[in-house]
Design a protein around this motif. Structure first.
Motif, short mmCIF file in Angstrom:
data_model
loop_
_atom_site.label_atom_id
_atom_site.label_comp_id
_atom_site.label_asym_id
_atom_site.label_seq_id
_atom_site.Cartn_x
_atom_site.Cartn_y
_atom_site.Cartn_z
N LEU A 1 8.32 -38.46 -33.04
CA LEU A 1 9.12 -37.72 -32.08
C LEU A 1 9.94 -38.66 -31.20
CD1 LEU A 1 6.38 -35.19 -30.89
CD2 LEU A 1 8.19 -34.77 -32.57
N PRO A 2 11.25 -38.69 -31.35
CA PRO A 2 12.10 -39.43 -30.40
C PRO A 2 12.26 -38.62 -29.12
CG PRO A 2 13.45 -38.38 -32.08
CD PRO A 2 12.02 -38.09 -32.45
N HIS A 3 12.41 -39.31 -27.99
CA HIS A 3 12.66 -38.59 -26.74
C HIS A 3 13.97 -39.03 -26.08
CE1 HIS A 3 10.61 -42.24 -25.17
NE2 HIS A 3 11.35 -42.05 -24.09
N GLU A 4 14.68 -39.97 -26.72
CA GLU A 4 16.00 -40.36 -26.24
C GLU A 4 16.96 -40.37 -27.43
OE1 GLU A 4 16.08 -44.05 -24.13
OE2 GLU A 4 14.60 -43.41 -22.64
N GLY A 5 18.23 -40.13 -27.13
CA GLY A 5 19.24 -40.16 -28.18
C GLY A 5 19.62 -41.59 -28.55
N ILE A 6 20.36 -41.71 -29.62
CA ILE A 6 20.78 -43.04 -30.08
C ILE A 6 22.30 -43.05 -30.26
CG2 ILE A 6 18.57 -43.58 -31.15
CD1 ILE A 6 21.34 -42.85 -33.52
N HIS A 7 22.87 -44.25 -30.17
CA HIS A 7 24.28 -44.45 -30.46
C HIS A 7 24.40 -44.80 -31.95
CE1 HIS A 7 25.54 -44.43 -26.22
NE2 HIS A 7 24.41 -45.06 -25.98
N PRO A 8 25.04 -43.96 -32.75
CA PRO A 8 25.09 -44.21 -34.21
C PRO A 8 25.60 -45.60 -34.57
CG PRO A 8 25.86 -42.00 -33.72
CD PRO A 8 25.68 -42.67 -32.40
N ALA A 9 26.61 -46.09 -33.88
CA ALA A 9 27.16 -47.41 -34.22
C ALA A 9 26.12 -48.50 -34.00
CB ALA A 9 28.41 -47.69 -33.40
N GLN A 10 25.32 -48.37 -32.94
CA GLN A 10 24.28 -49.37 -32.68
C GLN A 10 23.20 -49.33 -33.76
OE1 GLN A 10 22.73 -49.29 -28.66
NE2 GLN A 10 21.01 -50.61 -29.16
N ALA A 11 22.82 -48.12 -34.17
CA ALA A 11 21.82 -48.00 -35.23
C ALA A 11 22.36 -48.56 -36.55
CB ALA A 11 21.41 -46.54 -35.41
N GLY B 1 12.00 -48.51 -29.16
CA GLY B 1 12.58 -48.80 -30.46
C GLY B 1 13.31 -47.63 -31.09
N HIS B 2 13.93 -46.76 -30.29
CA HIS B 2 14.65 -45.61 -30.85
C HIS B 2 15.74 -46.05 -31.83
CE1 HIS B 2 12.67 -43.28 -27.67
NE2 HIS B 2 13.01 -42.20 -28.33
N HIS B 3 16.49 -47.07 -31.47
CA HIS B 3 17.59 -47.50 -32.35
C HIS B 3 17.07 -48.19 -33.60
CE1 HIS B 3 20.17 -46.63 -28.85
NE2 HIS B 3 21.10 -46.45 -29.75
N ARG B 4 15.97 -48.95 -33.48
CA ARG B 4 15.39 -49.55 -34.68
C ARG B 4 14.81 -48.48 -35.61
NH1 ARG B 4 11.13 -53.13 -32.56
NH2 ARG B 4 11.61 -52.27 -30.51
N TYR B 5 14.20 -47.46 -35.01
CA TYR B 5 13.72 -46.32 -35.81
C TYR B 5 14.88 -45.68 -36.57
CZ TYR B 5 12.48 -41.35 -36.46
OH TYR B 5 12.29 -40.08 -36.96
N ALA B 6 15.98 -45.43 -35.88
CA ALA B 6 17.15 -44.85 -36.54
C ALA B 6 17.70 -45.78 -37.61
CB ALA B 6 18.23 -44.52 -35.51
#
Length: 379
Positions: free
Chosen positions: A102-112, A191-196
């Protein structure tokens, strides 16, 4: 797509699976050293070769046999213990009840996308993402049994974190741990962006090494991470602006001393200063929401001026250093509870960017996963 847009990363479907993998571990004097982070920098294609050179010099240890690792680390008087393994990210959840991560914050697609490119070029998952869950009583007993044995590795790193690592390879024990994990729902702590990025790599190359991504799973019921707030600075806004916004929303504010204002912080109350004057604002926070949602969803849009910029600060001192009566106010935030963050994530909502700070995080270099060693991992 707008490069500044924030989106929800896809959801991984259960059962939650952590697979054994052959770990790479940096020499203790390399762990926690600022120069270690630079070793994973550009050119990314050279990182794997650099690690091979380090391995030849005895600076990197590679386990020959895959293992699920129990990693215990202590920092600032807090001891954390978690299972480190290769998280199965090969399946996407189509229903809320199927979600395992479960993520609880959004991610920036370009960063992911950029992180996925880096991992592909390095051929590595350089550090585990940090997950938290409430494990079963049986899992706690199994982990305690492992921790009662002498660790395979024990050391203090360059940042004074103390580490103990156990390698779990017994098939019966691995099977029992897997049974206890399969119904878990894990919250992403860091690690939300690493997860993405893991999910992007898996989509590019399904059926191989990228079906898995490195993760550390911490049981909040046994060795909980501390959840702290991330404070804000609002440039182009004054305390009068904040008072006006609060008044327009029916949220009372009052002037206090610094000591009184900081002491008044609570789940539905924030404190703000321009470096000279202090106020507290009583927020109207519904039971299923966090104060940071009210700040960004209601107070900031109601400000008569600004903010021209929002700064994020992990410590009160850093936030106060940004305050300036001519231009900037510092807003001290309360921390949400882990249970509330979990409920928000399960409700398919996202908190605003940089809403939580789970601490302490493990130093870089304790456990690394090579994508080129995937052949040694179970399918």
């Amino acid at each position: 797509m707008d490069p500044g847009q924030v989106v929800t990363p896809p959801y991984v479907a259960g059962p939650l699976r952590l697979h054994p993998f052959p770990g790479l571990m940096l020499a203790p004097h390399r762990v926690g050293d600022p120069s270690t982070g630079r070793a994973f920098a550009r050119p990314y294609r050279g990182v794997a070769a650099r690690l091979l050179r380090w391995q030849a010099r005895g600076l990197v240890r590679r386990d020959d046999a895959p293992a699920l690792y129990l990693h215990e680390y202590s920092a600032a008087g807090i001891t954390i213990r978690g299972l480190v393994g290769a998280l199965d990210v090969s399946r996407r959840a189509t229903r809320p009840e199927d979600r395992a991560v479960l993520p609880h914050e959004g991610i920036h697609p370009a960063q992911a996308d950029d992180l996925a490119d880096r991992m592909a070029e390095m051929g590595l998952n350089p550090a585990p993402i940090l997950l938290v869950h409430n494990g079963t009583a049986r899992l706690a007993t199994l982990v305690a049994g492992v921790a009662a044995e002498p660790p395979a590795h024990e050391f203090t790193d360059r940042s004074d974190q103390q580490h103990r690592i156990w390698a779990i390879r017994d098939p019966a024990l691995l099977s029992e741990i897997a049974d206890e994990l399969q119904d878990s729902r894990a919250l992403i702590a860091d690690g939300h962006h690493r997860y993405a990025a893991y999910l992007r790599l898996q989509r590019r190359e399904p059926g191989g090494a990228c079906d898995l991504g490195l993760a550390m799973l911490v049981d909040q019921s046994t060795t909980p991470l501390f959840l702290g707030p991330i404070h804000r600075s609002l440039t182009g806004t004054s305390l009068d602006d904040l008072r006006s916004a609060a008044e327009s929303l029916g949220m009372p504010s009052r002037t206090l001393t610094q000591i009184e204002a900081v002491a008044a912080l609570g789940p539905s109350r924030l404190a703000a200063t321009d470096g000279e004057e202090w106020i507290v604002v009583d927020l109207d926070v519904p039971i299923d929401r966090a104060a940071v949602e009210i700040l960004h969803g209601q107070l900031v849009p109601a400000l008569p001026h600004g903010p021209a910029n929002i700064g994020y600060h992990h410590s009160v001192d850093d936030a106060l250093a940004a305050a300036d009566p001519r231009s900037t106010i510092a807003v001290l935030m309360p921390a949400p509870s882990v249970d509330l963050v979990q409920r928000i994530a399960e409700d398919d909502r996202l908190l605003p960017e940089k809403a939580t700070s789970f601490q302490p995080k493990p130093s870089l270099g304790v456990l690394i996963r090579s994508l080129r060693d995937a052949a040694a991992e179970p399918s």
